[in-house]
Design a protein around this motif. Sequence first.
Motif, mmCIF file in Angstrom:
data_model
loop_
_atom_site.group_PDB
_atom_site.id
_atom_site.type_symbol
_atom_site.label_atom_id
_atom_site.label_comp_id
_atom_site.label_asym_id
_atom_site.label_seq_id
_atom_site.Cartn_x
_atom_site.Cartn_y
_atom_site.Cartn_z
ATOM 1 N N ASP A 441 0.844 -1.197 0.000
ATOM 2 C CA ASP A 441 0.000 0.000 0.000
ATOM 3 C C ASP A 441 0.883 1.251 0.000
ATOM 4 O OD1 ASP A 441 0.818 0.544 2.578
ATOM 5 O OD2 ASP A 441 -1.118 0.200 3.516
ATOM 6 N N SER A 442 0.233 2.428 0.021
ATOM 7 C CA SER A 442 1.022 3.651 -0.134
ATOM 8 C C SER A 442 1.991 3.855 1.026
ATOM 9 C CB SER A 442 0.087 4.844 -0.247
ATOM 10 O OG SER A 442 -0.763 4.849 0.873
ATOM 11 N N HIS A 443 1.744 3.170 2.146
ATOM 12 C CA HIS A 443 2.655 3.300 3.290
ATOM 13 C C HIS A 443 3.753 2.238 3.247
ATOM 14 C CE1 HIS A 443 0.033 6.165 5.404
ATOM 15 N NE2 HIS A 443 -0.952 5.469 4.890
ATOM 16 N N GLY A 444 3.711 1.395 2.187
ATOM 17 C CA GLY A 444 4.721 0.342 2.084
ATOM 18 C C GLY A 444 4.349 -0.892 2.875
ATOM 19 N N ASN A 445 3.126 -0.953 3.376
ATOM 20 C CA ASN A 445 2.711 -2.119 4.158
ATOM 21 C C ASN A 445 2.266 -3.244 3.237
ATOM 22 O OD1 ASN A 445 2.944 -0.753 6.650
ATOM 23 N ND2 ASN A 445 0.990 0.246 6.252
ATOM 24 N N PHE A 446 2.521 -4.452 3.671
ATOM 25 C CA PHE A 446 2.040 -5.605 2.951
ATOM 26 C C PHE A 446 0.520 -5.658 3.109
ATOM 27 C CE2 PHE A 446 1.023 -10.093 2.597
ATOM 28 C CZ PHE A 446 1.560 -10.330 1.346
ATOM 29 N N GLN A 447 -0.205 -5.854 1.992
ATOM 30 C CA GLN A 447 -1.674 -5.768 2.062
ATOM 31 C C GLN A 447 -2.294 -7.127 2.385
ATOM 32 O OE1 GLN A 447 -3.696 -2.949 -0.495
ATOM 33 N NE2 GLN A 447 -1.894 -2.899 -1.762
ATOM 34 N N PHE A 448 -2.342 -7.430 3.680
ATOM 35 C CA PHE A 448 -2.852 -8.729 4.080
ATOM 36 C C PHE A 448 -4.316 -8.927 3.709
ATOM 37 C CE2 PHE A 448 0.970 -8.841 6.597
ATOM 38 C CZ PHE A 448 1.373 -10.137 6.329
ATOM 39 N N SER A 449 -5.060 -7.795 3.628
ATOM 40 C CA SER A 449 -6.477 -7.952 3.312
ATOM 41 C C SER A 449 -6.661 -8.504 1.893
ATOM 42 C CB SER A 449 -7.203 -6.617 3.467
ATOM 43 O OG SER A 449 -6.628 -5.659 2.620
ATOM 44 N N GLN A 450 -5.610 -8.443 1.078
ATOM 45 C CA GLN A 450 -5.706 -8.946 -0.291
ATOM 46 C C GLN A 450 -5.322 -10.428 -0.392
ATOM 47 O OE1 GLN A 450 -6.637 -6.675 -2.811
ATOM 48 N NE2 GLN A 450 -6.956 -5.375 -1.038
ATOM 49 N N VAL A 451 -4.868 -10.998 0.718
ATOM 50 C CA VAL A 451 -4.395 -12.380 0.676
ATOM 51 C C VAL A 451 -5.389 -13.276 1.402
ATOM 52 C CG1 VAL A 451 -2.504 -13.917 1.324
ATOM 53 C CG2 VAL A 451 -2.026 -11.566 0.718
ATOM 54 N N GLU A 452 -5.682 -14.405 0.799
ATOM 55 C CA GLU A 452 -6.658 -15.294 1.440
ATOM 56 C C GLU A 452 -5.953 -16.199 2.453
ATOM 57 O OE1 GLU A 452 -8.473 -16.499 -2.379
ATOM 58 O OE2 GLU A 452 -10.314 -15.858 -1.380
ATOM 59 N N THR A 453 -5.454 -15.546 3.498
ATOM 60 C CA THR A 453 -4.707 -16.207 4.564
ATOM 61 C C THR A 453 -5.399 -17.486 5.026
ATOM 62 O OG1 THR A 453 -4.263 -13.990 5.339
ATOM 63 C CG2 THR A 453 -3.751 -15.762 6.859
ATOM 64 N N ASP A 454 -6.692 -17.340 5.291
ATOM 65 C CA ASP A 454 -7.459 -18.457 5.829
ATOM 66 C C ASP A 454 -7.476 -19.639 4.864
ATOM 67 O OD1 ASP A 454 -8.708 -16.703 4.144
ATOM 68 O OD2 ASP A 454 -10.679 -16.827 5.079
ATOM 69 N N LYS A 455 -7.573 -19.337 3.575
ATOM 70 C CA LYS A 455 -7.659 -20.425 2.583
ATOM 71 C C LYS A 455 -6.303 -21.122 2.448
ATOM 72 C CE LYS A 455 -11.802 -19.153 0.518
ATOM 73 N NZ LYS A 455 -12.238 -17.960 -0.145
ATOM 74 N N VAL A 456 -5.236 -20.345 2.537
ATOM 75 C CA VAL A 456 -3.896 -20.932 2.448
ATOM 76 C C VAL A 456 -3.740 -21.958 3.562
ATOM 77 C CG1 VAL A 456 -1.435 -20.438 2.712
ATOM 78 C CG2 VAL A 456 -2.895 -18.817 1.525
ATOM 79 N N LEU A 457 -4.061 -21.504 4.758
ATOM 80 C CA LEU A 457 -3.866 -22.339 5.938
ATOM 81 C C LEU A 457 -4.801 -23.546 5.932
ATOM 82 C CD1 LEU A 457 -2.008 -22.068 8.258
ATOM 83 C CD2 LEU A 457 -3.694 -20.715 9.470
ATOM 84 N N MET A 458 -6.070 -23.298 5.623
ATOM 85 C CA MET A 458 -7.031 -24.382 5.692
ATOM 86 C C MET A 458 -6.821 -25.400 4.573
ATOM 87 S SD MET A 458 -8.307 -23.744 8.508
ATOM 88 C CE MET A 458 -9.480 -25.066 8.677
ATOM 89 N N GLY A 459 -6.188 -24.948 3.468
ATOM 90 C CA GLY A 459 -5.844 -25.886 2.397
ATOM 91 C C GLY A 459 -4.863 -26.921 2.937
ATOM 92 N N LEU A 460 -3.877 -26.450 3.690
ATOM 93 C CA LEU A 460 -2.889 -27.365 4.275
ATOM 94 C C LEU A 460 -3.546 -28.258 5.319
ATOM 95 C CD1 LEU A 460 0.116 -24.915 4.741
ATOM 96 C CD2 LEU A 460 0.008 -26.845 3.189
ATOM 97 N N VAL A 461 -4.468 -27.649 6.089
ATOM 98 C CA VAL A 461 -5.173 -28.421 7.125
ATOM 99 C C VAL A 461 -5.940 -29.568 6.465
ATOM 100 C CG1 VAL A 461 -7.134 -28.302 8.739
ATOM 101 C CG2 VAL A 461 -5.343 -26.565 8.822
ATOM 102 N N LYS A 462 -6.641 -29.266 5.403
ATOM 103 C CA LYS A 462 -7.428 -30.295 4.694
ATOM 104 C C LYS A 462 -6.528 -31.427 4.213
ATOM 105 C CE LYS A 462 -11.769 -28.857 2.930
ATOM 106 N NZ LYS A 462 -12.544 -28.041 2.080
ATOM 107 N N ASP A 463 -5.396 -31.051 3.609
ATOM 108 C CA ASP A 463 -4.477 -32.083 3.095
ATOM 109 C C ASP A 463 -4.012 -32.985 4.221
ATOM 110 O OD1 ASP A 463 -4.711 -30.925 0.679
ATOM 111 O OD2 ASP A 463 -2.752 -29.925 0.690
ATOM 112 N N TYR A 464 -3.642 -32.357 5.340
ATOM 113 C CA TYR A 464 -3.105 -33.170 6.433
ATOM 114 C C TYR A 464 -4.198 -34.022 7.080
ATOM 115 C CZ TYR A 464 -0.089 -34.541 10.289
ATOM 116 O OH TYR A 464 0.639 -35.269 11.182
ATOM 117 N N LEU A 465 -5.402 -33.486 7.157
ATOM 118 C CA LEU A 465 -6.496 -34.278 7.726
ATOM 119 C C LEU A 465 -6.731 -35.527 6.878
ATOM 120 C CD1 LEU A 465 -9.147 -31.645 8.887
ATOM 121 C CD2 LEU A 465 -7.720 -33.097 10.332
ATOM 122 N N ASN A 466 -6.580 -35.381 5.568
ATOM 123 C CA ASN A 466 -6.745 -36.550 4.687
ATOM 124 C C ASN A 466 -5.707 -37.617 4.995
ATOM 125 O OD1 ASN A 466 -9.029 -35.950 3.284
ATOM 126 N ND2 ASN A 466 -7.934 -34.740 1.744
#
Length: 696
Positions: A441-466
């Motif tokens: 963003d204009s302040h040089g911050n990483f835009q976490f709101s643009q990243v699907e953090t939850d999906k990244v993590l839960m994708g790994l969770v799903k794989d491991y649960l399998n």
Amino acid sequence: MSKKSIDIEKMLNHPEVQKIISHINPELIERRAYVPTECAVFSGTYTVLKNDEAYQFNIDREAKVQLPKIINNKVQVVERIDSPKELFKEKYGKKRNIGLVFSGGPAPGGHNVIAGIFDAAKKANQKTKIFGFLMGPDGVLENEYIELTENLVDVYRNLGGFTMVKTGRTKIDTDDKLALSKETCRQLHLDALVIVGGDDSNTNAAFLAQDMFDDNIQVIGVPKTIDGDIQVKDETGKVLCAMSFGFHTAARAFSTEISNLSTDCSSDVKYWHVCKVMGRVASHLALEVALQTHANITLIGEELADYVDEKRLNKAKTVDYNAYGMTLRHLSRVICNGIVKRAAVGKNYGVIVIPEGVLEFINEIQIFIIKLNAIIAEYNNAHDKDFHIEFPGLENKLTYLRRLARRSREEGFLSIWSTRDDDLFNEIPPFFQEGLLTERDSHGNFQFSQVETDKVLMGLVKDYLNILKEKGVYKIGINRNYYKKTLEKAGFDPDFFGTLLFADYDRDEFLLLKPTIVSMRTLKEALINGKAVQETEEIPLAVEKIYKQSVPNFKTQFHSYGYDGRGSDPTRFDCVYTYNLGLTVFSLIANGATGQMAAIKNLEMDFSKWEPIGIPIGALMHLEEKKGKLVLVLKKSVVDLNTPVFKIVQSLRKKWLAASPGKDEYRRPGPIRFAGKNEEERPITLVLNALENPET
Ligand code: FBP
């Protein structure tokens, strides 16, 4: 049903219809009419500022160099003064022009900051003018403003959002922008500029105060952000500002929704609700939501950052690891552990709260973010071009990174992007790669709101649960009584089959199928080995039914909380807090302060103990990496793992996971009520953290 057609014109003019469909509904009327209580110091006509030398700050060397005119500011306490000298009265009550700008994301209570400034300024001098810059800092740069009148201010009293003048994220971070801002202030003959914003915006306030010091234009900051990461303590730990405004409302709004999801999942017993909550760096909001809702699993980024993988650390002597802390994979294992434990007692549902900024605390991701920041900044500097314009798509960006890695390998070219980085980066899903490569963003911050953090993590969770499912570890526990009833009803001996089917048949209330039984084939094998059926016989239907119920189906629903809470109408706490912040701002202005942030001390205590103060912004600055450069910014406050609030949540984790037979521990905070007896007085975070304070 009557066949008479409806005369819609008449219907719309019906007084009852008019009343019901009017946007001015009773809730709005009640909100606008509410008069927030004022701190005792504001009960008179005048206030004065007293320097309080009891607070100590470790001033950054660079801040001394860059902010010489405001760096010696002290904490100032607002006090009531009843019979000041004539000269004081004259100065205090002089006609002023005050400009105000909102900066960054909206936060509930902003309109009351305006209302507080407006009321105090007009009380001191009816002729004083308040200007609201439009669309955030762009309004200052382009001299776009409106004059705030009583009628306008009254429309927005106690209402959420920054609708009155809007907001924006532009940063006033170059000499040109500072000059443009100064020009606007001069043209409007401003005596003071008020910047309502987060850490970056208060940083801007400090630089503007420095820059306009000799022009006698005062600049005052106001601590705004739902993220709650503007909290100020001095070097000895004395609390000056326990929380930025807007935090309470946002947390309460998220909690209401998340609590409803707890009710849903414990009724329908088939979903894990994955709730991402805003807070792009600090996890304060997630922590407060945990306390408000008792969700089954709440991740706290700061805790993950604290984790050191000793095994990896030892192995690092021989393997080229650059991350010894929490990895995404490890975190997904921790989540799976909770899910598996709940499933074992028949609870294949639950609520997980994930702070939006959690990835920044995961060592391996943090390293990627830092490296990519540096690579992009270096590219922009070296080529005088914009990396994102030159490499618009993900593939272009990846090709550039691959080239860097190849050069480092083949030509021994010194690059921070090695082949190993490239390999690791290629392991992550493309949408996440894209997220990590988005423009800051204009302040040089990483835009976490643009990243699907939850999906990244839960994708790994799903794989491991399998994997755990295949290993026979992840299973749904079967209630013993239900099992017995089912088999008896079908005419089978539950005890005979029980020892063949279950691991701990004699012990537990919830029975877990043996790990070796993972399919109909392995189930049949177990029955044949136990002489319950012959090869040629079918599996008894009742046994098949039990088996099928033991097979978990992990189903998730994703929810994202942020913008909704940011736009909520403020809680009573935020209404009163922000109105008094506005009064404090005027007191600072009327007493000649600049480079100070308005704050209310003792927010964590009863209202009668609230103390309006001014905090020196310069003293809160430190050097931080932004867009690959070290710059002076206001220090963000992340969750302190030694505070009572964190320790309490940590110690209740097992209880809230509720991986035992019986009820869940969900708490119902209810909706934001604004008025009424049961509305809680302040964030739970503040109440608990105040416990360490002997004064309470
Ligand atoms: P501020 O720090 O400006 O108050 O904004 C905080 C926040 O609400 C974060 O929680 C979130 O990551 C971000 O704004 C979203 O920003 P945007 O409005 O640009 O999507």
